[in-house]
Design an enzyme around this catalytic site. Structure first.
Site: not given
Length: 360
Positions: A345, A95
């Protein structure tokens, strides 16, 4: 399909030139192709119109320009944070997060890209959801660069550009040291994006040997240390994988970097009530950093499904910040961005990977 072809996005200009000469192309094409790849961000050889058709065909036959498959794209309705879930050539996912914020001086929109360095993460921080997806491997140079180039191409179409790069996405950047440094050198190259060192930040948990190496690099980039504790015991609890590194050594090496490169080092401190917010913690932070070229960045914890840690209330964060400032430290408090799209995260990549496993 590309197994026998050479990924030319991994190459420095010198390596690229050597390759082109070996393929029978003119030596000066090395610079031209490098500019196409890293400044103009060409996605195909057909865009390289100052190369002959024959030479472009040779490049197509022997080499390739990799690009990502965009699996998912989300935009925060609250703060316009953008999140990209990319699929790599081997099926792995990472990501990348684009933070959009107004400059405090001229109120213009500034774009900061949060870049990943590994597929998954081996550090296993207790507060991070990326740990659930496990650790697979380091990203290649081209996979690091392509996060930047993919988003930069999108921004250019809107008349915008990236202003800052922060290596604080998935993974520990300094555990992928060689590829990280190689990618930064290419990003800094005047024939590439010519990205300023002031605009590049590496955020790390602080493996000591790699910090020593980074100190000797002639890059002078910005450095953020994910400290998150003032004692060894607390840090071992929060970042278990770092138990082999004494917290005092991490602090020492970070301060040495600051002194050598005349850079203000940021120490990130994720506030965890009852774990790292005691009076003794404040005294220890003051002992280390008072009078040093340092800023403490107090962070808000974003709860994850795998953690029982309590997120601090806003008044707790404000009080902690005030207590640190009372000791003479420079302190800031960062507000979380993109929380409703889980832009912290590695949560999106983790969710996707879990879904894939359940389908098998």
């Amino acid at each position: 399909m590309n197994n026998e072809k050479i990924n030319i996005l991994n190459l420095t200009q010198e390596e690229l030139t050597e390759l082109l000469v070996s393929l029978g192309l003119k030596k000066f094409y090395g610079k031209e192709v490098f500019i196409w790849l890293h400044k103009k961000i060409a996605r195909s050889f057909d865009e390289m119109t100052n190369l002959s058709l024959k030479d472009r065909e040779i490049l197509k036959e022997k080499t390739y320009i990799p690009f990502f498959n965009l699996l998912k794209y989300q935009v925060s309705k609250i703060d316009k944070t953008e999140k990209f879930l990319f699929e790599l050539e081997d099926g792995g996912t990472i990501e990348t997060v684009l933070l959009r914020h107004k400059d405090s001086k001229n109120k213009e929109i500034r774009n900061t890209l949060c870049v990943s360095s590994q597929v998954g993460c081996p550090v296993k921080c207790s507060f991070c959801a990326t740990v659930l997806s496990g650790y697979m491997r380091n990203l290649s140079v081209s996979e690091i660069l392509n996060q930047v180039y993919t988003v930069e191409r999108r921004l250019r179409k809107k008349g915008e550009t990236l202003n800052n790069l922060v290596f604080m996405g998935m993974g520990e950047p300094l555990f992928n040291y060689d590829n990280l440094i190689a990618a930064i050198h290419i990003l800094r190259d005047r024939n590439g994006l010519n990205f300023p060192t002031d605009g590049i930040t590496v955020s790390t948990v602080g493996p000591v040997n790699q910090l020593k190496k980074l100190r000797e690099e002639h890059l002078k980039i910005q450095l953020t240390i994910s400290l998150h504790a003032a004692t060894q015991a607390a840090r071992n609890c929060i970042i278990p994988h770092m138990h082999m590194y004494a917290i005092e050594d991490v602090v020492k090496q970070a301060l040495s970097y600051s002194q050598r490169h005349n850079r203000k080092v940021v120490f990130a401190y994720l506030l965890l009530p009852g774990i790292n917010d005691r009076s003794s913690d404040i005294r220890q932070l003051a002992k280390w950093f008072k009078g040093k070229n340092v800023m403490i960045n107090v962070l808000q914890y974003n709860p994850t499904s795998n953690s029982k840690i309590r997120a601090p209330q806003k008044q707790e964060m404000v009080a902690f910040k005030h207590q640190l400032e009372q000791t003479g430290l420079e302190v800031t408090m960062r507000v979380s961005h993109g929380r409703e799209i889980k832009a912290a995260c590695g949560q999106l990549a983790n969710t996707y990977n879990k879904a894939k496993k359940q389908q098998k």
